[in-house]
Design a protein around this motif. Structure first.
Motif, PDB file in Angstrom:
ATOM      1  N   LEU A 139      11.485  -4.969  -0.172  1.00  0.00           N
ATOM      2  CA  LEU A 139      11.877  -5.344  -1.535  1.00  0.00           C
ATOM      3  C   LEU A 139      12.428  -6.778  -1.566  1.00  0.00           C
ATOM      4  O   LEU A 139      12.211  -7.505  -2.535  1.00  0.00           O
ATOM      5  CB  LEU A 139      12.874  -4.343  -2.104  1.00  0.00           C
ATOM      6  N   TRP A 193       7.869   6.229  -4.176  1.00  0.00           N
ATOM      7  CA  TRP A 193       6.690   6.656  -3.413  1.00  0.00           C
ATOM      8  C   TRP A 193       6.716   6.019  -2.022  1.00  0.00           C
ATOM      9  O   TRP A 193       6.525   6.695  -0.998  1.00  0.00           O
ATOM     10  CB  TRP A 193       5.419   6.271  -4.174  1.00  0.00           C
ATOM     11  N   LYS A 194       6.965   4.700  -1.969  1.00  0.00           N
ATOM     12  CA  LYS A 194       6.988   3.993  -0.690  1.00  0.00           C
ATOM     13  C   LYS A 194       8.061   4.601   0.225  1.00  0.00           C
ATOM     14  O   LYS A 194       7.820   4.843   1.408  1.00  0.00           O
ATOM     15  CB  LYS A 194       7.311   2.520  -0.951  1.00  0.00           C
ATOM     16  N   SER A 195       9.222   4.839  -0.332  1.00  0.00           N
ATOM     17  CA  SER A 195      10.343   5.356   0.456  1.00  0.00           C
ATOM     18  C   SER A 195      10.088   6.791   0.922  1.00  0.00           C
ATOM     19  O   SER A 195      10.368   7.138   2.069  1.00  0.00           O
ATOM     20  CB  SER A 195      11.619   5.307  -0.399  1.00  0.00           C
ATOM     21  N   SER A 196       9.544   7.605   0.035  1.00  0.00           N
ATOM     22  CA  SER A 196       9.424   9.039   0.335  1.00  0.00           C
ATOM     23  C   SER A 196       8.108   9.381   1.014  1.00  0.00           C
ATOM     24  O   SER A 196       8.056  10.289   1.853  1.00  0.00           O
ATOM     25  CB  SER A 196       9.496   9.854  -0.965  1.00  0.00           C
ATOM     26  N   GLY A 197       7.047   8.677   0.629  1.00  0.00           N
ATOM     27  CA  GLY A 197       5.705   9.057   1.070  1.00  0.00           C
ATOM     28  C   GLY A 197       5.190  10.204   0.207  1.00  0.00           C
ATOM     29  O   GLY A 197       5.958  11.075  -0.230  1.00  0.00           O
ATOM     30  N   HIS A 250       0.809  -1.211   0.000  1.00  0.00           N
ATOM     31  CA  HIS A 250       0.000   0.000   0.000  1.00  0.00           C
ATOM     32  C   HIS A 250       0.856   1.281   0.000  1.00  0.00           C
ATOM     33  O   HIS A 250       1.866   1.357   0.695  1.00  0.00           O
ATOM     34  CB  HIS A 250      -0.905  -0.011   1.235  1.00  0.00           C
ATOM     35  N   LEU A 251       0.428   2.249  -0.773  1.00  0.00           N
ATOM     36  CA  LEU A 251       1.124   3.535  -0.831  1.00  0.00           C
ATOM     37  C   LEU A 251       0.353   4.560  -0.021  1.00  0.00           C
ATOM     38  O   LEU A 251      -0.877   4.583  -0.048  1.00  0.00           O
ATOM     39  CB  LEU A 251       1.231   4.006  -2.282  1.00  0.00           C
ATOM     40  N   SER A 252       1.090   5.430   0.667  1.00  0.00           N
ATOM     41  CA  SER A 252       0.394   6.418   1.497  1.00  0.00           C
ATOM     42  C   SER A 252       1.187   7.720   1.517  1.00  0.00           C
ATOM     43  O   SER A 252       2.134   7.897   0.762  1.00  0.00           O
ATOM     44  CB  SER A 252       0.252   5.877   2.922  1.00  0.00           C
ATOM     45  N   THR A 253       0.780   8.606   2.410  1.00  0.00           N
ATOM     46  CA  THR A 253       1.509   9.874   2.517  1.00  0.00           C
ATOM     47  C   THR A 253       2.797   9.729   3.317  1.00  0.00           C
ATOM     48  O   THR A 253       3.667  10.581   3.238  1.00  0.00           O
ATOM     49  CB  THR A 253       0.637  10.956   3.206  1.00  0.00           C
ATOM     50  N   GLU A 254       2.918   8.630   4.066  1.00  0.00           N
ATOM     51  CA  GLU A 254       4.050   8.470   4.980  1.00  0.00           C
ATOM     52  C   GLU A 254       5.284   7.882   4.301  1.00  0.00           C
ATOM     53  O   GLU A 254       5.168   6.988   3.465  1.00  0.00           O
ATOM     54  CB  GLU A 254       3.660   7.501   6.108  1.00  0.00           C
ATOM     55  N   ALA A 255       6.453   8.298   4.732  1.00  0.00           N
ATOM     56  CA  ALA A 255       7.707   7.701   4.281  1.00  0.00           C
ATOM     57  C   ALA A 255       7.988   6.423   5.057  1.00  0.00           C
ATOM     58  O   ALA A 255       7.536   6.251   6.185  1.00  0.00           O
ATOM     59  CB  ALA A 255       8.854   8.684   4.484  1.00  0.00           C
ATOM     60  N   VAL A 256       8.736   5.522   4.442  1.00  0.00           N
ATOM     61  CA  VAL A 256       9.155   4.273   5.081  1.00  0.00           C
ATOM     62  C   VAL A 256      10.679   4.300   5.168  1.00  0.00           C
ATOM     63  O   VAL A 256      11.340   4.691   4.207  1.00  0.00           O
ATOM     64  CB  VAL A 256       8.650   3.076   4.225  1.00  0.00           C
ATOM     65  N   GLY A 257      11.232   3.894   6.316  1.00  0.00           N
ATOM     66  CA  GLY A 257      12.687   3.921   6.498  1.00  0.00           C
ATOM     67  C   GLY A 257      13.407   3.015   5.509  1.00  0.00           C
ATOM     68  O   GLY A 257      12.840   2.026   5.047  1.00  0.00           O
ATOM     69  N   THR A 267       8.760   2.252  -5.551  1.00  0.00           N
ATOM     70  CA  THR A 267       9.836   2.305  -4.557  1.00  0.00           C
ATOM     71  C   THR A 267      10.089   3.739  -4.103  1.00  0.00           C
ATOM     72  O   THR A 267      10.289   4.002  -2.912  1.00  0.00           O
ATOM     73  CB  THR A 267      11.112   1.662  -5.131  1.00  0.00           C
ATOM     74  N   LEU A 284      12.371  -0.529   3.931  1.00  0.00           N
ATOM     75  CA  LEU A 284      12.132  -0.578   2.484  1.00  0.00           C
ATOM     76  C   LEU A 284      12.906  -1.721   1.837  1.00  0.00           C
ATOM     77  O   LEU A 284      12.368  -2.473   1.017  1.00  0.00           O
ATOM     78  CB  LEU A 284      12.544   0.761   1.858  1.00  0.00           C
TER      79      LEU A 284
END
Lengths: 546, 546
Positions: A139, B433-437, A124-131, B431, A135
């Motif tokens: 992957l 989008w997921k990483s940055s948000g 899922h994609l959202s507004t939040e960043a993932v570390g 990737t 990440l």
């Protein structure tokens, strides 16, 4: 951690963490490693003392090198290798990034359900960043859940295996992020594209100064381009006004041809009714006799016979249409002859098997997919033609002066293409060809053709296996009969077998049905490591399914 | 080799060879590195003693992490970072693969001539194999001779910079070699493609259950697909027979629209005469008034107004057509409204600047290129629509039963596409989008818009610089006047300036000409590190050219 392994060298781990492993090895004379590979890990070995011989096994070649102190033995990702100490003793320092592990080399030949995947993976994609660390873990999970096309037991598509050259070329492409639209933005890759299409055209037997071509996003696109060029040559004023009012065209393909020709007729505006399906013989080759009759009918209906597409290596059975005969018909009626060599095109590298495309030198154009048999990255496809003006005539439009500036030296390749910005996908094949040499690529085709012959001969000795037809090429189409005494239906048994082999994670092969509705397995020989034993193993499993 | 550097930590090289470098560092409290990057080298730091803070600077975000002994600080390739020891003392072990060097990070913004390149590089393909070590050297040379699109001084295309996320995603793609045609061969990436197109459609303001879309090989292809879908909806029986005899269609675009619309009219069979060019106002935005007049003329000629393509961010000036007004016209006449957001589409991530595409929720489809402003790999383009049936209706053809087996759970995405085998290019954007948000992507757009405003204000203070028009978006189009007293022609001076800046290897910016024939520079703001100082620096160099 120090241990002594079978090969009698002593291995000491100096550092081991998630990201890398550093190992020191002491080697007595003639100590040697087994042939091994490192999964997706990079391996670099610094020779500190002594002299070492290293053999790297690539897909299409083997390379032996000698290394003295201070030199490094680098084994590319996805190649296997063996090391031997050829001096009295030796010492080496090994760096693995990441550490060798089976984490990413487990074979996944089952297809997980969407529901399971959505539970298991965080897509899922959202507004939040993932570390970053999270990440990279995600992957890794994505990679592990994806089908292992690098495995020799993956025979489902018209490609198999991931070559070292491809990985290397891809890294260059990702780091350069070059767009092929103009020479000024992509000087080297422009020349590389020219070199590759010229070299392919030369192998097809065309005068090299007449050859032009362009990288396209897949074999389907190459077939689209063929039809587009055929239209342009037949109707030179077409670009502005479209076809003259009332014009109907027809395109002729074998009934076993790829569905992209039908799609091309839709996209280019003709409609599927313009596609005329020509009968195939028992081997799956287009019937020249039926073609002649259908062209006669076309002319009687006052339609324009625009293009004949000969398939070199059909998708299901690997059949080669009789190009030589079709070329005569094309010549007689002024019809564009296109050869769809997406799958079988690589036979032009083989002195022995080039005869399968006899007459190709009389064709107008060729579809060539380097990402199929020759292992380039997806996609690495070419439309090649011996009409050096046609791509520009068909594709150049005005209105991009901001992009295509005057450049008398080299043509901007965006003018030949349907794409504007595009990656230099050509590099993947260039790197394979450069690394392997055309002779090794031909030898690879020859070797797989031998595997095919051995396999076909063996199948004939098996009571529960039956070839759909004698294979021309690297498609083994084989019916599997149910076990003796089984109440199972013969017609669909192969489908059941296929699903069971997948479910057990043994192999992923494809299936299709004959015109009589009998299901059969289709095993594609394409992986550099495949042998007749691989196929026998799979087909033995197939007969063990209950 | 032991030395003490400015940051007061002691660095000892343990091993250094062509392939890797291993370094040990001793850190007193509060010792810290400068912000630095490692070119294309991987950097992994194992914390052996003490506690460290690491800050990674990515394109669209900054990430701070704390590391204890046994943990590894990994800085992705192309990110920069700084490390600080936050305990009394510390010790770290660093592995660099390959060793840090400037070999691959030199900036090349000049275009070499074909003659020079052919002399300098070994591009020729032959029957012979080339050794791995020689091959990697040749690829290094190819990379070094290619234009450095990773540099912030590369402003020639509608993209700039190479992100860590892209490099990571590309490695996964190369290793998985997955084909998007079917769910069974590409289960994860099929779901990823769905997630990305749904998420984009949602940002465009469409009901998420109505959104469908597909990855296409570039923004041009997305525009082709829009026209193809518009045709399908207007003429539902078109696929079999083509357009009804005598039907003429018209497609309306701004005179400043991308040339791919013209190409689409050629490829799809309409001819360029079907493309109606609508006047743009002084800012480069399509005139709704002129559009209305042209549609009236179209109807009077008994032609079918098929599609209006609104550009969100034109190629040269970055203008946004008034989507809201165009949507009304489309609604009144039943015309497909497509938004070409290849360049300006990313404003949908920005709360502040989304107003540039006001009315997009009323459009039928969108072109979105993640490889432009948002830094994905070439190409990573999407055609997104809120007509959930149209892609299948327009593109699915029978004849591929060997490939598309029954699958009730998820649709095989090859059915929606013009491509059959294709790479999961979508992963590059996923990737990022997921990483940055999404929030950081929007903040990035906002930051560059501020750079644009600052730059435009500064240009107005410069006597020899003149904005072509007030920029809506990230295209700085600026005339450069010749030095006072120069006899040089004003009209072409910018072209000369551009070539000189390239020749001096300072920057690669593009140029174009106004309708009056005045040449101007076009500077594209897209690189994550670009600031108004970068632009001022370049434009100052521009005024120093003689």
């Amino acid at each position: 951690m120090t241990n002594k392994n079978d090969a009698s060298y002593i291995r000491t781990t100096l550092f081991l963490c998630d990201a890398f492993e550093i190992v020191s090895c002491e080697w007595p004379k003639h100590a040697h490693s087994a042939v091994h590979q490192h999964g997706w890990s990079q391996c670099h070995v610094l020779v500190q003392e002594g002299t070492f011989e290293n053999i790297n096994y690539f897909g299409f070649k083997t390379e032996t090198t000698i290394h003295e102190p201070g030199q490094v033995i680098s084994t590319p990702v996805s190649a296997s290798h063996e090391i031997k100490c050829i001096s009295e003793k030796g010492k080496t320092l090994h760096v693995y990034v990441p550490p060798m592990s089976d984490k990413l080399t487990k074979t996944q030949l089952r297809t997980p359900s969407p529901v399971d995947l959505k539970k298991q993976l965080s897509l899922h994609l959202s507004t939040e960043a993932v570390g970053w660390s999270q990440l990279t873990q995600q992957l890794d999970q994505i990679q592990a859940a994806s089908i292992s096309t690098h495995s020799p037991y993956f025979m489902n598509q018209l490609f198999s295996g991931v070559s070292s050259e491809t990985l290397l070329a891809d890294q260059v492409l990702a780091q350069t992020k070059s767009t092929m639209a103009t020479y000024e933005a992509s000087p080297v890759f422009t020349l590389v594209e020219q070199e590759v299409v010229k070299s392919l055209g030369e192998l097809a037997g065309w005068p090299v100064d007449q050859v032009d071509g362009v990288t396209v996003p897949g074999g389907s696109s190459a077939n689209f381009m063929a039809l587009h060029c055929a239209r342009q040559r037949k109707f030179p004023n077409y670009k502005e006004q479209g076809l003259p009012a009332g014009t109907r065209v027809q395109v002729f393909v074998s009934e076993e041809a790829h569905y992209s020709l039908k799609k091309a007729c839709v996209v280019l505006g003709f409609g599927t009714s313009s596609l005329i399906s020509v009968k195939a013989d028992t081997q799956g080759r287009m019937s020249a006799q039926d073609l002649k009759e259908k062209i006669t009918a076309c002319l009687e209906q006052k339609a324009v016979p625009l293009m004949i597409c000969a398939t070199a290596g059909t998708t299901v059975r690997g059949a080669f249409d009789p190009i030589d005969e079709l070329a005569e018909i094309c010549k007689a009626h002024g019809i564009w002859l296109h050869v769809d060599g997406a799958w079988g095109g690589p036979v032009i590298f083989s002195q022995t098997h080039k005869k399968l495309v006899q007459g190709i030198e009389k064709a107008d154009s060729l579809t060539f997919d380097a990402h199929k048999l020759l292992g380039a990255n997806l996609t690495c496809s070419f439309f090649v033609t011996n009409d050096p003006q046609i791509l520009l005539a068909a594709n150049d439009v005005s209105g991009a002066d901001y992009l295509f500036h005057d450049n008398s030296e080299v043509i901007d390749r965006g003018r030949l293409s349907w794409q504007c910005g595009r990656q230099a996908e050509v590099m993947s094949f260039w790197t394979i060809w450069k690394s392997s040499g055309a002779a090794n690529l031909g030898a690879f085709v020859d070797r797989l053709m031998t595997v095919k012959d051995e396999t076909a001969a063996w199948i004939k000795t098996q009571s529960r296996l039956k070839l759909v037809s004698q294979p021309d090429f690297l498609n083994i189409c084989v019916q599997v009969l149910p076990p003796a005494g089984s109440a199972a239906e013969e017609k669909t048994w192969a489908t059941h077998v296929r699903n069971e082999l997948k479910r057990k994670n043994l192999t992923m092969v494809n299936y299709s049905t004959t015109t009589d509705g009998l299901a059969f397995l289709r095993l594609i020989l394409a992986h550099p490591q495949v042998s007749s034993n691989t196929v026998k193993e799979i087909l033995t499993w197939a007969t063990e399914v209950i």
